[in-house]
Write an enzyme that holds these catalytic residues in place. Structure first.
Site, mmCIF file in Angstrom:
data_model
loop_
_atom_site.group_PDB
_atom_site.id
_atom_site.type_symbol
_atom_site.label_atom_id
_atom_site.label_comp_id
_atom_site.label_asym_id
_atom_site.label_seq_id
_atom_site.Cartn_x
_atom_site.Cartn_y
_atom_site.Cartn_z
ATOM 1 N N VAL A 20 38.077 45.519 45.719
ATOM 2 C CA VAL A 20 39.333 44.771 45.743
ATOM 3 C C VAL A 20 39.525 43.982 44.451
ATOM 4 O O VAL A 20 40.571 44.042 43.811
ATOM 5 C CB VAL A 20 39.349 43.817 46.968
ATOM 6 N N ASP A 38 31.673 37.442 38.707
ATOM 7 C CA ASP A 38 30.902 38.074 39.781
ATOM 8 C C ASP A 38 29.458 37.600 39.640
ATOM 9 O O ASP A 38 28.954 37.463 38.524
ATOM 10 C CB ASP A 38 30.966 39.598 39.638
ATOM 11 N N ARG A 43 26.392 44.306 37.572
ATOM 12 C CA ARG A 43 27.765 44.805 37.692
ATOM 13 C C ARG A 43 28.627 44.270 36.548
ATOM 14 O O ARG A 43 29.433 44.992 35.968
ATOM 15 C CB ARG A 43 28.380 44.391 39.040
ATOM 16 N N THR A 88 33.221 40.158 53.152
ATOM 17 C CA THR A 88 33.143 39.421 54.419
ATOM 18 C C THR A 88 32.521 40.379 55.445
ATOM 19 O O THR A 88 33.240 40.950 56.279
ATOM 20 C CB THR A 88 34.533 38.931 54.863
ATOM 21 N N THR A 123 39.100 39.576 53.747
ATOM 22 C CA THR A 123 39.557 39.682 55.135
ATOM 23 C C THR A 123 38.762 38.702 55.996
ATOM 24 O O THR A 123 37.522 38.728 55.990
ATOM 25 C CB THR A 123 39.329 41.122 55.653
ATOM 26 N N CYS A 263 35.836 48.037 56.612
ATOM 27 C CA CYS A 263 37.085 47.400 57.069
ATOM 28 C C CYS A 263 37.303 47.624 58.560
ATOM 29 O O CYS A 263 37.109 46.705 59.354
ATOM 30 C CB CYS A 263 38.267 47.941 56.268
ATOM 31 N N ARG A 334 28.659 52.441 52.443
ATOM 32 C CA ARG A 334 28.425 51.254 53.282
ATOM 33 C C ARG A 334 28.905 51.492 54.703
ATOM 34 O O ARG A 334 30.005 51.978 54.917
ATOM 35 C CB ARG A 334 29.160 50.042 52.682
HETATM 36 N N1 LIG Z 1 37.340 47.746 49.969
HETATM 37 C C1 LIG Z 1 38.477 47.825 50.605
HETATM 38 O O1 LIG Z 1 39.059 48.883 50.738
HETATM 39 C C2 LIG Z 1 39.141 46.606 51.163
HETATM 40 C C3 LIG Z 1 40.481 46.686 51.558
HETATM 41 C C4 LIG Z 1 41.095 45.567 52.045
HETATM 42 C C5 LIG Z 1 40.384 44.372 52.151
HETATM 43 N N2 LIG Z 1 39.069 44.324 51.791
HETATM 44 C C6 LIG Z 1 38.387 43.031 51.899
HETATM 45 O O2 LIG Z 1 38.254 42.495 50.598
HETATM 46 C C7 LIG Z 1 37.024 41.763 50.480
HETATM 47 C C8 LIG Z 1 36.183 42.311 49.351
HETATM 48 O O3 LIG Z 1 35.804 43.641 49.676
HETATM 49 P P1 LIG Z 1 35.258 44.665 48.596
HETATM 50 O O4 LIG Z 1 35.273 46.000 49.255
HETATM 51 O O5 LIG Z 1 35.979 44.498 47.303
HETATM 52 O O6 LIG Z 1 33.771 44.158 48.434
HETATM 53 P P2 LIG Z 1 32.689 44.698 47.388
HETATM 54 O O7 LIG Z 1 31.391 44.637 48.102
HETATM 55 O O8 LIG Z 1 33.147 45.973 46.780
HETATM 56 O O9 LIG Z 1 32.709 43.653 46.210
HETATM 57 C C9 LIG Z 1 32.481 42.353 46.310
HETATM 58 C C10 LIG Z 1 32.007 41.789 44.977
HETATM 59 O O10 LIG Z 1 31.841 40.389 45.195
HETATM 60 C C11 LIG Z 1 30.660 39.990 44.528
HETATM 61 N N3 LIG Z 1 30.210 38.740 45.123
HETATM 62 C C12 LIG Z 1 29.526 38.537 46.282
HETATM 63 N N4 LIG Z 1 29.329 37.230 46.499
HETATM 64 C C13 LIG Z 1 29.894 36.572 45.448
HETATM 65 C C14 LIG Z 1 30.030 35.212 45.088
HETATM 66 N N5 LIG Z 1 29.551 34.264 45.860
HETATM 67 N N6 LIG Z 1 30.659 34.912 43.942
HETATM 68 C C15 LIG Z 1 31.160 35.881 43.146
HETATM 69 N N7 LIG Z 1 31.062 37.196 43.425
HETATM 70 C C16 LIG Z 1 30.449 37.536 44.570
HETATM 71 C C17 LIG Z 1 29.714 41.147 44.685
HETATM 72 O O11 LIG Z 1 28.692 41.112 43.707
HETATM 73 C C18 LIG Z 1 30.668 42.342 44.518
HETATM 74 O O12 LIG Z 1 30.761 42.750 43.179
HETATM 75 C C19 LIG Z 1 36.367 41.856 51.848
HETATM 76 O O13 LIG Z 1 36.740 40.753 52.622
HETATM 77 C C20 LIG Z 1 36.972 43.116 52.441
HETATM 78 O O14 LIG Z 1 36.969 43.099 53.843
HETATM 79 C C21 LIG Z 1 38.437 45.408 51.275
#
Ligand SMILES: NC(=O)c1ccc[n+]([C@@H]2O[C@H](COP(=O)([O-])OP(=O)(O)OC[C@H]3O[C@@H](n4cnc5c(N)ncnc54)[C@H](O)[C@@H]3O)[C@@H](O)[C@H]2O)c1
Length: 429
Positions: A20, A38, A43, A88, A123, A263, A334
């Site tokens: 995201v 991040d 990464r 999350t 989310t 999700c 995942r």
């Molecule tokens: N992936 C999807 O398709 C999607 C779609 C809609 C909503 N979401 C929601 O968006 C959010 C993020 O999902 P994602 O898939 O991008 O996750 P992800 O696991 O791909 O990425 C998250 C990133 O956050 C970093 N991170 C973790 N803790 C951190 C912190 N304390 N400070 C800074 N960086 C930190 C991680 O190193 C990672 O690079 C979640 O709540 C998810 O439910 C995801």
């Protein structure tokens, strides 16, 4: 805010650069000055070299971007508009694990100044932004929300692997703590989105909207999974039933399947958790989750029954599983439910070969303790088409049969081939 962002007097910080956060940060950075933060240094190093660690974006996506990638919390102090997009997940008891969200909130809280904005994209259940995150922001900054800084929530709708419904091509929900905040957040997001924004009436409404989008899908798939188990007993094909029913104008077409990923299989648990805090048992949502979580065991059970039915010994049987990722044409493994099927089969002494053109062998081994093979070896008693990768759905019956022992047992989980193979024991959900 928008004018200061435009002339780069102020900066946007995106906290959490995953599926995201990274596309969003890059999109903002075509117009504005962005800090991409991040905690994962490895990464960040890849992103500095214009490599997306999630394998979704090409190198060119970084071209012409004004973005500083960093893992130093200190750098966040340069920003005034914060977007939080950290994971999350749920824990092993299906309880929301807010640790990444709260820790990211602490990082933002330490950098927060008067006049700043904080918008959450992760989310969450309704209330998390204002009840769980806001107090941390206020405590660490010594500032008052609504007076000194503004809060908002804008859920993400990206769909990994989907090249049509991309970040800028879909309508995005925005919300704010008051009318001024909503206006500013709508302007900032609206400036990078082709389809614009939908202004939700409150932060809680926006949080709830996101979570029901996925909960609705989860329940609909659960219904189809339940019908699939029932129709199997009746000797009719669920896919054929769905095709027939879809001819009605208001039938909502959903097909059965394994619900994995981070999700649809996770978000409803945020809602059931919040419901339980309010002493409400979310019966339907919980039932849907249970059906979908049990589906891999049903699939494994069917495979085992079919091996037994042709008189083969489980411990001498080999199964080829094609596809390890939670959905087609992505590399994300995942919460892939395919490995629940695999571990059930392995527990019966069956030898299982898993192949996938997108998944990383190293990650599969690390997460699921099962090797990922680069190609099939020898022949198999059962072939399972688990993920509809484009590379696989091109295969003809002869392509599969090359790897099959007689009798050819084919588990086409998503029903891609619609029972069109000859002389084959065919199964689909
Ligand atoms: N992936 C999807 O398709 C999607 C779609 C809609 C909503 N979401 C929601 O968006 C959010 C993020 O999902 P994602 O898939 O991008 O996750 P992800 O696991 O791909 O990425 C998250 C990133 O956050 C970093 N991170 C973790 N803790 C951190 C912190 N304390 N400070 C800074 N960086 C930190 C991680 O190193 C990672 O690079 C979640 O709540 C998810 O439910 C995801």
């Amino acid at each position: 805010m928008i004018e200061d962002l435009k002339c780069k007097e102020k900066k946007i910080a995106v906290v959490g650069l995953g599926y995201v956060g990274l596309p969003l940060a890059l999109e903002f950075s075509r117009k504005y000055s962005v800090i991409g933060f991040d905690i994962n240094e490895a990464r960040v190093e890849l992103m500095k070299k214009h490599i997306d660690p999630s394998n979704e974006l090409p190198t060119e996506a970084f071209d012409g971007c004004d973005i500083q990638f960093t893992s130093k919390e200190e750098d966040l102090k340069q920003a005034q508009f914060f977007v939080v997009s950290v994971p999350t997940p749920i824990d092993s008891h299906n309880i929301p694990d807010l640790k990444p969200l709260l820790s990211a909130t602490e990082s933002v809280g330490k950098a927060l100044k008067k006049g700043d904005y904080v918008v959450y994209e992760s989310t969450v259940y309704p209330g998390a932004t204002e009840e769980d995150c806001q107090p941390i922001l206020e405590n660490l900054s010594g500032l008052k929300m609504g007076v000194d800084f503004k809060l908002g929530y804008s859920p993400e709708r990206i769909n990994p692997g989907d090249k049509v419904n991309t970040l800028t091509n879909v309508l995005k929900i925005v919300s704010g703590c008051d009318a001024e905040a909503l206006d500013t957040i709508a302007q900032v997001y609206g400036s990078i989105l082709k389809k614009g924004v939908y202004r939700a009436s409150s932060i809680k409404v926006a949080e709830a909207a996101k979570i029901i989008e996925n909960t609705q899908r989860d329940i609909n798939i659960a219904l189809m999974n339940e019908l699939s188990m029932l129709f199997k007993k009746m000797g009719i094909s669920t896919n054929e039933v769905v095709e027939a029913a879809s001819t009605k104008w208001n039938f909502y077409k959903v097909t059965p399947g394994l619900v994995g990923g981070h999700c649809i299989g996770v978000d409803p648990y945020y809602l059931t958790y919040k419901a339980s805090l309010l002493k409400h048992h979310a019966e339907l949502i919980s039932a849907g989750r249970k059906i979908n979580d049990d589906m891999p065991h049903y699939v494994a059970n069917q495979i085992i029954k079919n091996i037994n039915a042709v008189g083969k010994v489980l411990k001498e049987s080999r199964v080829l599983v094609m596809g390890a990722t939670f959905k087609e044409n992505v590399s994300d493994i995942r919460n892939s439910k395919i490995f629940d099927v695999v571990s059930d089969l392995v527990s019966f002494g069956i030898e299982v070969t898993v192949i996938d053109p997108y998944a990383s062998a190293e990650e599969v081994l690390r997460h699921y303790n099962h090797p990922l093979s680069s190609e099939p070896t020898g022949t198999y008693d059962v072939i399972v088409l688990a993920t509809k990768h484009d590379d696989y759905v091109k295969w003809t019956e002869a392509d599969y049969r090359k790897w099959a022992r007689e009798p050819f047992i084919f588990f086409d989980i998503k029903g891609v081939y619609k029972n069109n193979f000859k002389d084959c024991k065919y199964f689909s959900l």
